[in-house]
Write a protein that holds these residues in place. Structure first.
Motif, PDB file in Angstrom:
ATOM      1  N   ASN A 124      -5.220  -9.238   9.532  1.00 52.32           N
ATOM      2  CA  ASN A 124      -4.673  -8.035   8.888  1.00 52.32           C
ATOM      3  C   ASN A 124      -4.289  -8.253   7.432  1.00 52.32           C
ATOM      4  N   ARG A 125      -4.235  -9.491   6.990  1.00 49.85           N
ATOM      5  CA  ARG A 125      -3.849  -9.753   5.610  1.00 49.85           C
ATOM      6  C   ARG A 125      -5.000  -9.418   4.669  1.00 49.85           C
ATOM      7  N   PHE A 126      -4.677  -8.793   3.578  1.00 53.80           N
ATOM      8  CA  PHE A 126      -5.662  -8.526   2.533  1.00 53.80           C
ATOM      9  C   PHE A 126      -4.880  -8.356   1.236  1.00 53.80           C
ATOM     10  N   SER A 127      -5.591  -8.373   0.131  1.00 48.72           N
ATOM     11  CA  SER A 127      -4.927  -8.214  -1.171  1.00 48.72           C
ATOM     12  C   SER A 127      -4.719  -6.739  -1.460  1.00 48.72           C
ATOM     13  N   ALA A 128      -3.485  -6.279  -1.356  1.00 53.98           N
ATOM     14  CA  ALA A 128      -3.181  -4.871  -1.614  1.00 53.98           C
ATOM     15  C   ALA A 128      -3.265  -4.592  -3.112  1.00 53.98           C
ATOM     16  N   LYS A 129      -3.751  -3.416  -3.430  1.00 55.92           N
ATOM     17  CA  LYS A 129      -3.874  -3.011  -4.838  1.00 55.92           C
ATOM     18  C   LYS A 129      -3.017  -1.788  -5.160  1.00 55.92           C
ATOM     19  N   SER A 130      -2.262  -1.332  -4.167  1.00 52.59           N
ATOM     20  CA  SER A 130      -1.276  -0.274  -4.453  1.00 52.59           C
ATOM     21  C   SER A 130      -0.155  -0.382  -3.425  1.00 52.59           C
ATOM     22  N   PRO A 144      -1.116  -2.080 -12.247  1.00 50.59           N
ATOM     23  CA  PRO A 144      -0.175  -1.062 -11.754  1.00 50.59           C
ATOM     24  C   PRO A 144       0.550  -1.454 -10.475  1.00 50.59           C
ATOM     25  N   TRP A 145      -0.109  -2.221  -9.611  1.00 48.72           N
ATOM     26  CA  TRP A 145       0.542  -2.524  -8.324  1.00 48.72           C
ATOM     27  C   TRP A 145       1.746  -3.454  -8.493  1.00 48.72           C
ATOM     28  N   LEU A 146       1.788  -4.147  -9.605  1.00 46.88           N
ATOM     29  CA  LEU A 146       2.967  -4.991  -9.834  1.00 46.88           C
ATOM     30  C   LEU A 146       4.206  -4.151 -10.113  1.00 46.88           C
ATOM     31  N   SER A 154       0.084  -9.079  -2.403  1.00 47.43           N
ATOM     32  CA  SER A 154      -1.010  -9.586  -3.214  1.00 47.43           C
ATOM     33  C   SER A 154      -0.532 -10.836  -3.930  1.00 47.43           C
ATOM     34  N   ILE A 155      -1.500 -11.660  -4.253  1.00 47.90           N
ATOM     35  CA  ILE A 155      -1.231 -12.939  -4.918  1.00 47.90           C
ATOM     36  C   ILE A 155      -1.691 -12.761  -6.351  1.00 47.90           C
ATOM     37  N   ASN A 156      -0.845 -13.136  -7.292  1.00 46.53           N
ATOM     38  CA  ASN A 156      -1.227 -12.928  -8.678  1.00 46.53           C
ATOM     39  C   ASN A 156      -1.065 -14.209  -9.494  1.00 46.53           C
ATOM     40  N   THR A 157      -2.160 -14.592 -10.124  1.00 50.30           N
ATOM     41  CA  THR A 157      -2.109 -15.732 -11.046  1.00 50.30           C
ATOM     42  C   THR A 157      -2.554 -15.320 -12.449  1.00 50.30           C
ATOM     43  N   THR A 158      -2.802 -14.016 -12.610  1.00 48.81           N
ATOM     44  CA  THR A 158      -3.251 -13.517 -13.908  1.00 48.81           C
ATOM     45  C   THR A 158      -2.035 -13.011 -14.682  1.00 48.81           C
ATOM     46  N   PHE A 159      -1.334 -13.953 -15.279  1.00 52.11           N
ATOM     47  CA  PHE A 159      -0.152 -13.557 -16.056  1.00 52.11           C
ATOM     48  C   PHE A 159       0.106 -14.604 -17.130  1.00 52.11           C
ATOM     49  N   PRO A 166      -7.468  -2.861   4.870  1.00 52.83           N
ATOM     50  CA  PRO A 166      -8.229  -4.087   4.622  1.00 52.83           C
ATOM     51  C   PRO A 166      -9.697  -3.769   4.378  1.00 52.83           C
ATOM     52  N   LYS A 167     -10.257  -4.475   3.409  1.00 55.71           N
ATOM     53  CA  LYS A 167     -11.686  -4.302   3.141  1.00 55.71           C
ATOM     54  C   LYS A 167     -12.483  -5.124   4.151  1.00 55.71           C
ATOM     55  N   GLU A 168     -13.791  -4.925   4.115  1.00 57.33           N
ATOM     56  CA  GLU A 168     -14.684  -5.804   4.868  1.00 57.33           C
ATOM     57  C   GLU A 168     -14.434  -7.228   4.378  1.00 57.33           C
ATOM     58  N   ARG A 169     -14.255  -8.165   5.287  1.00 52.51           N
ATOM     59  CA  ARG A 169     -14.011  -9.550   4.869  1.00 52.51           C
ATOM     60  C   ARG A 169     -15.265 -10.155   4.272  1.00 52.51           C
ATOM     61  N   ASP A 170     -15.186 -10.483   3.018  1.00 52.34           N
ATOM     62  CA  ASP A 170     -16.328 -11.093   2.344  1.00 52.34           C
ATOM     63  C   ASP A 170     -16.143 -12.605   2.421  1.00 52.34           C
TER      64      ASP A 170
HETATM   65  C1  LIG Z   1      -4.794 -18.932  -5.790  1.00 55.51           C
HETATM   66  C2  LIG Z   1      -5.107 -17.457  -5.804  1.00 55.51           C
HETATM   67  C3  LIG Z   1      -4.997 -16.747  -6.989  1.00 55.51           C
HETATM   68  C4  LIG Z   1      -5.254 -15.365  -7.017  1.00 55.51           C
HETATM   69  N1  LIG Z   1      -5.056 -14.669  -8.178  1.00 55.51           N
HETATM   70  C5  LIG Z   1      -5.292 -13.329  -8.198  1.00 55.51           C
HETATM   71  C6  LIG Z   1      -5.050 -12.574  -9.382  1.00 55.51           C
HETATM   72  O1  LIG Z   1      -4.617 -13.095 -10.394  1.00 55.51           O
HETATM   73  N2  LIG Z   1      -5.309 -11.255  -9.346  1.00 55.51           N
HETATM   74  C7  LIG Z   1      -5.789 -10.629  -8.232  1.00 55.51           C
HETATM   75  O2  LIG Z   1      -6.010  -9.424  -8.260  1.00 55.51           O
HETATM   76  N3  LIG Z   1      -6.019 -11.317  -7.095  1.00 55.51           N
HETATM   77  C8  LIG Z   1      -5.764 -12.651  -7.046  1.00 55.51           C
HETATM   78  N4  LIG Z   1      -5.970 -13.366  -5.894  1.00 55.51           N
HETATM   79  C9  LIG Z   1      -6.474 -12.665  -4.706  1.00 55.51           C
HETATM   80  C10 LIG Z   1      -7.935 -13.015  -4.401  1.00 55.51           C
HETATM   81  O3  LIG Z   1      -8.783 -12.441  -5.365  1.00 55.51           O
HETATM   82  C11 LIG Z   1      -8.270 -12.511  -2.976  1.00 55.51           C
HETATM   83  O4  LIG Z   1      -7.453 -13.208  -2.061  1.00 55.51           O
HETATM   84  C12 LIG Z   1      -9.719 -12.699  -2.604  1.00 55.51           C
HETATM   85  O5  LIG Z   1     -10.564 -11.911  -3.414  1.00 55.51           O
HETATM   86  C13 LIG Z   1     -10.007 -12.334  -1.165  1.00 55.51           C
HETATM   87  O6  LIG Z   1      -9.643 -10.995  -0.901  1.00 55.51           O
HETATM   88  P1  LIG Z   1      -8.555 -10.658   0.210  1.00 55.51           P
HETATM   89  O7  LIG Z   1      -7.257 -11.331  -0.204  1.00 55.51           O
HETATM   90  O8  LIG Z   1      -8.412  -9.157   0.207  1.00 55.51           O
HETATM   91  O9  LIG Z   1      -9.037 -11.181   1.528  1.00 55.51           O
HETATM   92  C14 LIG Z   1      -5.678 -14.720  -5.835  1.00 55.51           C
HETATM   93  C15 LIG Z   1      -5.771 -15.441  -4.642  1.00 55.51           C
HETATM   94  C16 LIG Z   1      -5.477 -16.785  -4.617  1.00 55.51           C
HETATM   95  C17 LIG Z   1      -5.536 -17.548  -3.310  1.00 55.51           C
END
Ligand SMILES: Cc1cc2nc3c(=O)[nH]c(=O)nc-3n(C[C@H](O)[C@H](O)[C@H](O)COP(=O)(O)O)c2cc1C
Length: 170
Positions: A10-16, A68-70, A118-123, A153-157
């Motif tokens: 169920n985990r995915f990267s939320a964008k909103s 925006p999601w931040l 969501s996980i963010n390293t773009t900062f 959740p999107k299709e798991r790529d």
């Molecule tokens: C170490 C790490 C850094 C990431 N940094 C970003 C980021 O800066 N921005 C972003 O939108 N997603 C970031 N992500 C999310 C990934 O892009 C995402 O986990 C991956 O595309 C798979 O999609 P899912 O999480 O929906 O399964 C990061 C994930 C990880 C593990």
């Protein structure tokens, strides 16, 4: 015994994120999951800086190129290192591994609690460091963005198992 896999699925990267607070006890359990994570030599080289204040979150969002999601998400957790030198016996820097375990445990607890993240390293790390008064030399490895979301959740790529798993030999 098999209960954790649905949370992983169920985990995915939320964008909103929705305009909904995270209850204190839920946030505490997420932080507890991070606290209990394993680390090399049990050094626990982490500090979790929780940001709930709207103005601070807006400033972090600015440092993260205004995604925006931040701004929407009610909680940001800066996953910071407290030691950047220690290496594992096989010569790898321990802190990125240790902090990834802590973040993973927190993410799974969050999903288990019905949250999205969501996980963010773009900062801009320097900008976030100043905002959060992170000591010089310590790293902000990632920002964990937490909240409720209507995103699906999107299709798991993902690579197929046959590409990434082998037995007995590479
Ligand atoms: C170490 C790490 C850094 C990431 N940094 C970003 C980021 O800066 N921005 C972003 O939108 N997603 C970031 N992500 C999310 C990934 O892009 C995402 O986990 C991956 O595309 C798979 O999609 P899912 O999480 O929906 O399964 C990061 C994930 C990880 C593990």
């Amino acid at each position: 015994m098999k209960d954790i896999l649905p949370s992983i699925q169920n985990r995915f990267s939320a964008k909103s994120f929705l305009d909904k607070e995270i209850a204190g006890d839920i946030l505490d359990r997420i932080l507890e999951a991070g606290r209990l994570a394993p680390s090399a030599k049990n050094r626990q080289p982490w500090r979790f800086v929780v940001v709930r204040d709207l103005q601070q979150r807006q400033k972090i969002a600015h440092a993260a190129y205004n995604e925006p999601w931040l701004i929407q998400a009610p909680v940001h957790v800066a996953i910071c290192s407290t030691n950047i030198d220690y290496k594992t016996p096989n010569g790898q820097l321990a802190y990125p591994i240790d902090l990834s375990f802590a973040a993973s445990f927190m993410v799974l607890q969050a999903v288990h609690e019905g949250l999205a993240c969501s996980i963010n390293t773009t900062f801009d790390e320097t900008e976030v460091r100043e905002l959060l008064t992170v000591p010089y030399g310590m790293r902000i490895v990632l920002l964990l963005i937490l909240g409720y979301s209507d995103d699906k959740p999107k299709e798991r790529d993902r690579l197929p198992k046959g590409r990434i798993v082998s037995y007995e030999h590479w």
